[in-house]
Design an enzyme around this catalytic site. Structure first.
Site, PDB file in Angstrom:
ATOM      1  N   HIS A 263      -1.847  49.976 111.827  1.00 59.11           N
ATOM      2  CA  HIS A 263      -1.073  51.217 112.015  1.00 59.11           C
ATOM      3  C   HIS A 263      -1.185  51.627 113.472  1.00 59.11           C
ATOM      4  O   HIS A 263      -2.238  51.471 114.093  1.00 59.11           O
ATOM      5  CB  HIS A 263      -1.643  52.320 111.118  1.00 59.11           C
ATOM      6  CG  HIS A 263      -1.310  53.714 111.592  1.00 59.11           C
ATOM      7  ND1 HIS A 263      -2.210  54.489 112.301  1.00 59.11           N
ATOM      8  CD2 HIS A 263      -0.184  54.450 111.465  1.00 59.11           C
ATOM      9  CE1 HIS A 263      -1.654  55.650 112.588  1.00 59.11           C
ATOM     10  NE2 HIS A 263      -0.432  55.654 112.094  1.00 59.11           N
TER      11      HIS A 263
ATOM     12  N   ARG B 147       2.887  59.522 120.665  1.00 54.84           N
ATOM     13  CA  ARG B 147       3.837  60.634 120.628  1.00 54.84           C
ATOM     14  C   ARG B 147       3.586  61.642 121.756  1.00 54.84           C
ATOM     15  O   ARG B 147       2.499  61.699 122.321  1.00 54.84           O
ATOM     16  CB  ARG B 147       3.727  61.357 119.278  1.00 54.84           C
ATOM     17  CG  ARG B 147       2.334  61.890 119.021  1.00 54.84           C
ATOM     18  CD  ARG B 147       2.086  62.258 117.566  1.00 54.84           C
ATOM     19  NE  ARG B 147       0.711  62.679 117.353  1.00 54.84           N
ATOM     20  CZ  ARG B 147      -0.311  61.859 117.162  1.00 54.84           C
ATOM     21  NH1 ARG B 147      -0.105  60.550 117.130  1.00 54.84           N
ATOM     22  NH2 ARG B 147      -1.533  62.317 116.988  1.00 54.84           N
TER      23      ARG B 147
ATOM     24  N   GLU C 285      11.795  59.254 103.190  1.00 56.63           N
ATOM     25  CA  GLU C 285      11.735  57.791 103.250  1.00 56.63           C
ATOM     26  C   GLU C 285      10.947  57.316 104.459  1.00 56.63           C
ATOM     27  O   GLU C 285      10.225  56.314 104.396  1.00 56.63           O
ATOM     28  CB  GLU C 285      13.156  57.201 103.267  1.00 56.63           C
ATOM     29  CG  GLU C 285      13.885  57.326 101.951  1.00 56.63           C
ATOM     30  CD  GLU C 285      13.160  56.640 100.807  1.00 56.63           C
ATOM     31  OE1 GLU C 285      12.597  55.544 101.016  1.00 56.63           O
ATOM     32  OE2 GLU C 285      13.139  57.192  99.691  1.00 56.63           O
ATOM     33  N   SER C 286      11.088  58.024 105.585  1.00 59.20           N
ATOM     34  CA  SER C 286      10.339  57.645 106.780  1.00 59.20           C
ATOM     35  C   SER C 286       8.867  58.006 106.642  1.00 59.20           C
ATOM     36  O   SER C 286       7.987  57.262 107.088  1.00 59.20           O
ATOM     37  CB  SER C 286      10.929  58.336 108.014  1.00 59.20           C
ATOM     38  OG  SER C 286      12.245  57.880 108.252  1.00 59.20           O
TER      39      SER C 286
END
Length: 303
Positions: free
Chosen positions: A104, A108, A265-266
Site C-alpha cells: 500500500h 498527498r 468504490e474508490s
C-alpha cells in the site's frame, strides 16, 4: 512557482509510471480506468487491475478534490477555514502468489483557504508499507533500506521517526496490538516551516513516491513464480482478513471517506477479493506462518 499545479502534474505522472510498470510485470492484466466527478468539487482517476498472472486485484488511484469546509471536517481534521483542496495518489496491490507481499502507498497534499482564497494552512502526508504473508528477511531489509535511503537524503532522523509512526499506525488494536504487516514509513500533517519550506516537503513526497517501484518490484520479481500450496493460500486469506479489519475499523482515510460522502468504490478498492475469517485461528507455533505473526506483533528494526 505554482505548488498546487506542480503537485497535481507529479501525481498524475506517478500514476502513469506505476501503472505501466505493473502491467509490464504482470504480463497479462491491464488497468481499467474509471473517471469520476465529485458533486462537491473535483474528481479522480480510478485504475483497477484484476485477474492477472501476478496481481489478483489492485488499484492505483488519483484524486483532485476540493470544496467547502464542513462541520465533520472541522471536527475530524481539526481545520478551520472556508474551503479546502486535496490531491493525492493511493494504491493497493493484492498479488496472486502468497509469497508476494501486498503493498500500500499513499502520497498527498492538503490546502485550506480563508475567505479571500489565500492559503491559510497546507500540509503533506504519505507513506508506503508492506504486508507479506510469508517473511523473507532479505525482502524486508530491501524494502526498508530503499525508504531509509530516500529519507536520509532529506533528514537523517526521518526514517526512524516515520518507521515508528508506521509501526504504530497500521495496528489492529483489538487484536493485542497486532500489525497488519511489517511497516515501512508513514508521515502526516507535515507543514512547511522556515527550516523545511513547501518545496522541501514537495521534493520529499516526490522522492518517496518515486521510490515505490524500486522498493517493491524487485520483491515481486523474486517471488512471483515460487510454487505454493492450498495451505499457503489459506494463510494468505487469513491474513487478508486482518487487512480488512484494519481498513474498516481503524484507518482514518477510510473512515473519513465513509463519513463525508466519498466515492465508495474508490474507498473500498483497497479490500482484497477473497478473505477468510475462521474462529480463533492460530498458526502452529514455530511455523513459517507463526514467524510472520511474531513479526507483526513485535516490530523489527530491519535496517
Amino acid at each position: 512557482m505554482n505548488i498546487k499545479e506542480n503537485w497535481i502534474n507529479y501525481i498524475h505522472n506517478l500514476q502513469d509510471r506505476i501503472c505501466a510498470a505493473l502491467e509490464a510485470e504482470d504480463g497479462k492484466a491491464r488497468f481499467q480506468e474509471d473517471l469520476w466527478q465529485r458533486a462537491e468539487g473535483g474528481g479522480g482517476k480510478t485504475r483497477v487491475i484484476a485477474d492477472g498472472h501476478v496481481f489478483e486485484k489492485g488499484g492505483v488511484n488519483t484524486s483532485v478534490v476540493f470544496g467547502e469546509v464542513t462541520e465533520p471536517m472541522r471536527q475530524q481534521l481539526k481545520i478551520d477555514g472556508r474551503s479546502w483542496f486535496a490531491c493525492g495518489l493511493s494504491l493497493v496491490l493484492h498479488p496472486v502468489n502468497p509469497f508476494v507481499p501486498t503493498v500500500h502507498c499513499n502520497y498527498r497534499m492538503f490546502e485550506v483557504y480563508g475567505g479571500n482564497e489565500d492559503v491559510i494552512d497546507r500540509w503533506f502526508g504519505g507513506g508506503t508499507d508492506l504486508t507479506p504473508y510469508y517473511l523473507f528477511e532479505e525482502d524486508a531489509k530491501h524494502f526498508h533500506q530503499t525508504y531509509k535511503t530516500a529519507c536520509d537524503a532529506f533528514d537523517p532522523g526521518f526514517y526512524g521517526s516515520f518507521k515508528k509512526e508506521c509501526d504504530n499506525y497500521f495496528v489492529n488494536w483489538h487484536r493485542n496490538k497486532e500489525r497488519r504487516g511489517i511497516g515501512g514509513i508513514f508521515y502526516d500533517h507535515q507543514r512547511p516551516s522556515a527550516e523545511k519550506d513547501v518545496q522541501f516537503w514537495f521534493n520529499f513526497g516526490k522522492t518517496c513516491g518515486d521510490a515505490f517501484l524500486a522498493a517493491y518490484l524487485p520483491i515481486v520479481q523474486k517471488r512471483k513464480q515460487l510454487p505454493y500450496t492450498a495451505q499457503h493460500k489459506h494463510w494468505q486469506e487469513i491474513r487478508r482478513g486482518r487487512y480488512v479489519e484494519f481498513n474498516l475499523v481503524h484507518d482514518r482515510g477510510t473512515l473519513f471517506g465513509l463519513k463525508t460522502n466519498g466515492r465508495i468504490e474508490s474507498i473500498l478498492m483497497s479490500l482484497p477479493p477473497t478473505v477468510r475469517f475462521e474462529y480463533n485461528y492460530q498458526p502452529t507455533p514455530g511455523s513459517e506462518e507463526d514467524r510472520l505473526l511474531q513479526a507483526c506483533l513485535n516490530p523489527v528494526e530491519w535496517v
